[in-house]
Design a protein around this motif. Structure first.
Motif, mmCIF file in Angstrom:
data_model
loop_
_atom_site.group_PDB
_atom_site.id
_atom_site.type_symbol
_atom_site.label_atom_id
_atom_site.label_comp_id
_atom_site.label_asym_id
_atom_site.label_seq_id
_atom_site.Cartn_x
_atom_site.Cartn_y
_atom_site.Cartn_z
ATOM 1 N N ARG A 119 0.828 -1.218 0.000
ATOM 2 C CA ARG A 119 0.000 0.000 0.000
ATOM 3 C C ARG A 119 0.857 1.261 0.000
ATOM 4 O O ARG A 119 0.407 2.311 -0.419
ATOM 5 C CB ARG A 119 -0.935 0.026 1.209
ATOM 6 C CG ARG A 119 -1.935 -1.099 1.252
ATOM 7 C CD ARG A 119 -2.917 -1.102 0.089
ATOM 8 N NE ARG A 119 -3.634 0.146 0.027
ATOM 9 C CZ ARG A 119 -3.991 0.744 -1.109
ATOM 10 N NH1 ARG A 119 -3.718 0.203 -2.258
ATOM 11 N NH2 ARG A 119 -4.628 1.883 -1.100
ATOM 12 N N MET A 120 2.102 1.143 0.497
ATOM 13 C CA MET A 120 2.970 2.329 0.529
ATOM 14 C C MET A 120 3.386 2.770 -0.862
ATOM 15 O O MET A 120 3.772 3.922 -1.050
ATOM 16 C CB MET A 120 4.212 2.058 1.381
ATOM 17 C CG MET A 120 3.895 2.075 2.853
ATOM 18 S SD MET A 120 5.292 1.822 3.944
ATOM 19 C CE MET A 120 6.589 2.776 3.254
ATOM 20 N N LEU A 121 3.309 1.892 -1.826
ATOM 21 C CA LEU A 121 3.720 2.237 -3.189
ATOM 22 C C LEU A 121 2.551 2.321 -4.162
ATOM 23 O O LEU A 121 2.724 2.766 -5.288
ATOM 24 C CB LEU A 121 4.741 1.219 -3.712
ATOM 25 C CG LEU A 121 6.034 1.117 -2.906
ATOM 26 C CD1 LEU A 121 6.901 -0.004 -3.441
ATOM 27 C CD2 LEU A 121 6.781 2.434 -2.924
ATOM 28 N N GLY A 122 1.380 1.913 -3.731
ATOM 29 C CA GLY A 122 0.235 1.866 -4.629
ATOM 30 C C GLY A 122 -0.582 3.142 -4.623
ATOM 31 O O GLY A 122 -0.431 4.013 -3.775
ATOM 32 N N SER A 123 -1.461 3.230 -5.606
ATOM 33 C CA SER A 123 -2.371 4.368 -5.669
ATOM 34 C C SER A 123 -3.691 3.987 -5.010
ATOM 35 O O SER A 123 -3.960 2.825 -4.734
ATOM 36 C CB SER A 123 -2.597 4.782 -7.124
ATOM 37 O OG SER A 123 -3.134 3.720 -7.863
ATOM 38 N N GLY A 124 -4.511 4.990 -4.758
ATOM 39 C CA GLY A 124 -5.786 4.756 -4.100
ATOM 40 C C GLY A 124 -5.595 4.619 -2.601
ATOM 41 O O GLY A 124 -4.484 4.533 -2.093
ATOM 42 N N GLY A 125 -6.692 4.634 -1.884
ATOM 43 C CA GLY A 125 -6.642 4.446 -0.433
ATOM 44 C C GLY A 125 -6.642 5.753 0.338
ATOM 45 O O GLY A 125 -6.646 6.837 -0.229
ATOM 46 N N MET A 126 -6.638 5.594 1.651
ATOM 47 C CA MET A 126 -6.739 6.724 2.578
ATOM 48 C C MET A 126 -5.401 6.993 3.222
ATOM 49 O O MET A 126 -4.782 6.062 3.718
ATOM 50 C CB MET A 126 -7.769 6.400 3.656
ATOM 51 C CG MET A 126 -7.859 7.375 4.785
ATOM 52 S SD MET A 126 -8.513 8.938 4.334
ATOM 53 C CE MET A 126 -10.189 8.818 4.881
ATOM 54 N N PRO A 127 -4.927 8.230 3.227
ATOM 55 C CA PRO A 127 -5.397 9.424 2.533
ATOM 56 C C PRO A 127 -4.815 9.500 1.134
ATOM 57 O O PRO A 127 -3.874 8.782 0.802
ATOM 58 C CB PRO A 127 -4.855 10.554 3.406
ATOM 59 C CG PRO A 127 -3.569 10.014 3.947
ATOM 60 C CD PRO A 127 -3.816 8.528 4.146
ATOM 61 N N SER A 128 -5.344 10.377 0.327
ATOM 62 C CA SER A 128 -4.848 10.555 -1.037
ATOM 63 C C SER A 128 -3.503 11.275 -1.005
ATOM 64 O O SER A 128 -3.405 12.415 -0.550
ATOM 65 C CB SER A 128 -5.845 11.385 -1.846
ATOM 66 O OG SER A 128 -5.255 11.826 -3.052
ATOM 67 N N SER A 129 -2.473 10.595 -1.472
ATOM 68 C CA SER A 129 -1.149 11.227 -1.495
ATOM 69 C C SER A 129 -1.064 12.286 -2.594
ATOM 70 O O SER A 129 -0.334 13.271 -2.450
ATOM 71 C CB SER A 129 -0.053 10.174 -1.673
ATOM 72 O OG SER A 129 -0.224 9.458 -2.862
ATOM 73 N N HIS A 130 -1.815 12.087 -3.683
ATOM 74 C CA HIS A 130 -1.842 13.103 -4.733
ATOM 75 C C HIS A 130 -2.413 14.410 -4.179
ATOM 76 O O HIS A 130 -1.852 15.490 -4.387
ATOM 77 C CB HIS A 130 -2.692 12.640 -5.921
ATOM 78 C CG HIS A 130 -2.113 11.489 -6.661
ATOM 79 N ND1 HIS A 130 -2.436 10.185 -6.360
ATOM 80 C CD2 HIS A 130 -1.243 11.434 -7.688
ATOM 81 C CE1 HIS A 130 -1.781 9.383 -7.179
ATOM 82 N NE2 HIS A 130 -1.043 10.111 -7.993
ATOM 83 N N SER A 131 -3.520 14.304 -3.454
ATOM 84 C CA SER A 131 -4.138 15.493 -2.865
ATOM 85 C C SER A 131 -3.224 16.121 -1.820
ATOM 86 O O SER A 131 -3.130 17.350 -1.728
ATOM 87 C CB SER A 131 -5.472 15.141 -2.219
ATOM 88 O OG SER A 131 -6.363 14.678 -3.196
ATOM 89 N N ALA A 132 -2.568 15.295 -1.036
ATOM 90 C CA ALA A 132 -1.640 15.808 -0.026
ATOM 91 C C ALA A 132 -0.512 16.595 -0.689
ATOM 92 O O ALA A 132 -0.158 17.693 -0.235
ATOM 93 C CB ALA A 132 -1.078 14.662 0.814
ATOM 94 N N GLY A 133 0.028 16.055 -1.754
ATOM 95 C CA GLY A 133 1.148 16.715 -2.431
ATOM 96 C C GLY A 133 0.764 18.045 -3.060
ATOM 97 O O GLY A 133 1.450 19.056 -2.858
ATOM 98 N N VAL A 134 -0.327 18.074 -3.818
ATOM 99 C CA VAL A 134 -0.698 19.328 -4.487
ATOM 100 C C VAL A 134 -1.219 20.356 -3.493
ATOM 101 O O VAL A 134 -1.028 21.556 -3.685
ATOM 102 C CB VAL A 134 -1.699 19.095 -5.646
ATOM 103 C CG1 VAL A 134 -1.049 18.319 -6.776
ATOM 104 C CG2 VAL A 134 -2.978 18.428 -5.180
ATOM 105 N N SER A 135 -1.849 19.908 -2.411
ATOM 106 C CA SER A 135 -2.305 20.850 -1.381
ATOM 107 C C SER A 135 -1.121 21.457 -0.641
ATOM 108 O O SER A 135 -1.109 22.658 -0.358
ATOM 109 C CB SER A 135 -3.231 20.156 -0.391
ATOM 110 O OG SER A 135 -4.391 19.714 -1.044
ATOM 111 N N ALA A 136 -0.150 20.625 -0.312
ATOM 112 C CA ALA A 136 1.050 21.137 0.349
ATOM 113 C C ALA A 136 1.780 22.120 -0.552
ATOM 114 O O ALA A 136 2.259 23.168 -0.090
ATOM 115 C CB ALA A 136 1.976 19.979 0.733
#
Length: 170
Positions: A60-77
């Motif tokens: 899960r550490m390398l996959g997409s999907g799931g909680m929380p969204s790393s894409h959202s975390a990155g662009v929000s940061a």
């Protein structure tokens, strides 16, 4: 590498010059905030997967999907750090906010529905007779997108990381 070379890379200088004039690779706070937020979100997926499925899954550490969204975390940061660091009136902030909106919309829209379609297709393939040509197909990845809650959690995480990096990382 010489001691002077290390000083140049690390931004310290014994020559008396201001450190921003001597940096070979100046620190990029928005980039560092985004990468840190993505890393933390990916790490947290271990625990949210355990909480939901009662099993540890290091994939899960390398996959997409799931909680929380790393894409959202990155662009929000990224957007938050630019806003805090450079102000909200510049082009960089506008670009980061528009990009964040597109990424988060895509995660809850196109990618989420593509994942749901993959689940249905995998189920259909499982129900095919063994002699059917498609019955031996490798299952499609179905953990692609995010629910709105996962995207919101990623966005909050990204904003928190940006805030900490900006105000406590000085």
């Amino acid at each position: 590498m010489t001691a002077r070379g290390v000083d140049l890379l690390m931004g310290s200088s014994s020559s008396g010059l201001p450190s921003d004039q001597v940096l070979m690779f100046p620190p990029n706070l928005p980039l560092l905030s985004a990468l840190l937020a993505i890393s933390i979100a990916q790490f947290l997926k271990l625990f949210t997967t355990w909480y939901k499925e009662k099993r540890w899954d290091s994939k899960r550490m390398l996959g997409s999907g799931g909680m929380p969204s790393s894409h959202s975390a990155g662009v929000s940061a990224l957007a938050m750090t630019i806003g805090l660091h450079e102000g909200t009136g510049g082009s960089a902030f506008a670009l980061a906010v528009v990009m964040a909106c597109i990424v988060m919309y895509d995660a809850t829209g196109v990618r989420l529905h593509a994942g749901r379609q993959a689940q249905l297709l995998n189920q259909i393939v499982c129900e095919l007779p063994p002699d059917h040509p498609a019955s031996n197909c490798k299952p499609l990845r179905d953990s692609l997108g995010h629910t709105p809650l996962q995207v919101a959690a990623g966005a909050v995480l990204g904003c928190l990381v940006a805030y900490v990096m900006e105000f406590y990382g000085r």
